[in-house]
Scaffold this active site. Sequence first.
Site, PDB file in Angstrom:
ATOM      1  CB  ALA A  28      -1.669   7.307  -3.871  1.00 15.34           C
ATOM      2  N   GLY A  85       0.824  -1.204   0.000  1.00 17.50           N
ATOM      3  CA  GLY A  85       0.000   0.000   0.000  1.00 17.50           C
ATOM      4  C   GLY A  85       0.854   1.246   0.000  1.00 17.50           C
ATOM      5  CG  ASN A  86      -0.283   4.682  -1.574  1.00 16.55           C
ATOM      6  OD1 ASN A  86      -0.988   5.502  -1.005  1.00 16.55           O
ATOM      7  ND2 ASN A  86      -0.679   4.033  -2.662  1.00 16.55           N
ATOM      8  NE  ARG A  87       5.233   7.155   4.095  1.00 16.98           N
ATOM      9  CZ  ARG A  87       5.568   6.474   5.184  1.00 16.98           C
ATOM     10  NH1 ARG A  87       4.723   6.407   6.193  1.00 16.98           N
ATOM     11  NH2 ARG A  87       6.734   5.875   5.262  1.00 16.98           N
ATOM     12  CB  SER A  88      -3.077   7.893  -0.392  1.00 15.94           C
ATOM     13  OG  SER A  88      -4.295   8.561  -0.583  1.00 15.94           O
TER      14      SER A  88
END
Length: 407
Positions: free
Chosen positions: A278, A211-214
């Site tokens: 994102a 995943g990512n930080r969005s």
Amino acid sequence: MTSSVVGCRIAVAVCGGIAAYKVASLVSQLVRLDAQVDVLMTEEAKRFVSALTFGALTHRAVHEDPWQLDNQGEIAHIALARSIDLLVVAPATAHTLARLAHGLADDVVTLIALATPAPVLLAPAMDAGMYGHPAVTENVTTLQQRGYHVVGPRSGRLASGLTGLGRLAEPDEIVAAVEALLHWRRDLAGVRIAVTAGGTQEPIDPVRFIGNRSSGKMGYAIAQAAVERGANVTLVSAPTSLPAPPRVTQVAIQTALELREALHGLLDQVDVIIQAAAVADYRVADPETTKIKRSGEALVLELVENPDIIAGIGALPQHPLLVGFAAETGAHLDEARAKLRRKGLDLIVFNDVSKQGSGFGSDMNEVTLVPARGEPEVLPLLPKLDVAHRLLDRVRDMLQASARSVL
Ligand code: PMT
């Protein structure tokens, strides 16, 4: 300059606090600015100010009874809820904030707040001890997350004789907040917008993902702002902890491929796509169907490239107006411009996500709007909702100037 309030229909919901007397001045100012003002009062409000005061100021009947029918035989507060441009709740007492946060519907104020598609502005006022109580703080936060706007309270001398945070914002300040909210009144009415939000999650196995930080805050703010301006909004959202803004159609997705499918399904139903999500550029080639166990060995995952979703849409012979975001770390504007051209976008929102207090997860963002034609617009650090409105101003202008002419 003419006030944005002129000709608007505003409902002012008065609740039971001593600051109710100041709301007479607020209502008077709005009437003098040529708004059509309808006042609703709770039973408790009438202990502080009479309905006659507001009736005399507005020259209109005051709504006190949830069971009242209007001249057309419709339930009066529901008909009102559908017709107004803005609902102002002042003073928003601790009790009313709690009832709004819990979705209760037991008086004219809570009923209209639930029924109205219009934006809602809360002007809290109460004793400082009460305002600082975690229960009240949580209720205010919940309501803000649902898209309610808040003005005040301010610090100063309170009715109890103590000094602290809890004074109703002055009528001038509330009028300024009303003007700001009505500034964009329905300038996107009828425009169909798909907004994407959050970070895609690419499964590794049934319990893990890449995943990512969005957080989704930027995309949700755009969805909320667009709805407030009258657009029909579909919010395609990766998992977030945010409540859906009211009146958007939400489509839940998890992976980049699901996001692509959702957007392709909407292609001939929308006029604008704003891709704030994102999107993971890579996914695991062959996710495990059972949980991967520790083996004492290094684990190698094979990643394959995800399609560039927005570029794929930008390459189609016909497509909606396309807005992308460029999440860069310390990059130059030229790189955002190159991304804009490569992906066939009409506008790209450049944000440097390495800056503290901006970008991922923050309530604020500092962006530059880079259109395919025309000059970039550098915006200061702003709340994401304000960034959203500035972006939608550009979208509106581009729609008006283009052959798409949906406005
Ligand atoms: O959600 P928040 O916490 O509020 O944070 C907001 C944000 C930082 C996520 C947001 O402002 C933002 O920058 N979103 C875009 C993130 C991104 O993927 O940027 P990018 O530069 O990698 O991609 C450029 C554009 O192509 C983006 O519109 C992206 O959605 C799109 N893209 C990217 C990869 C891919 N495979 N398909 C795409 O469509």
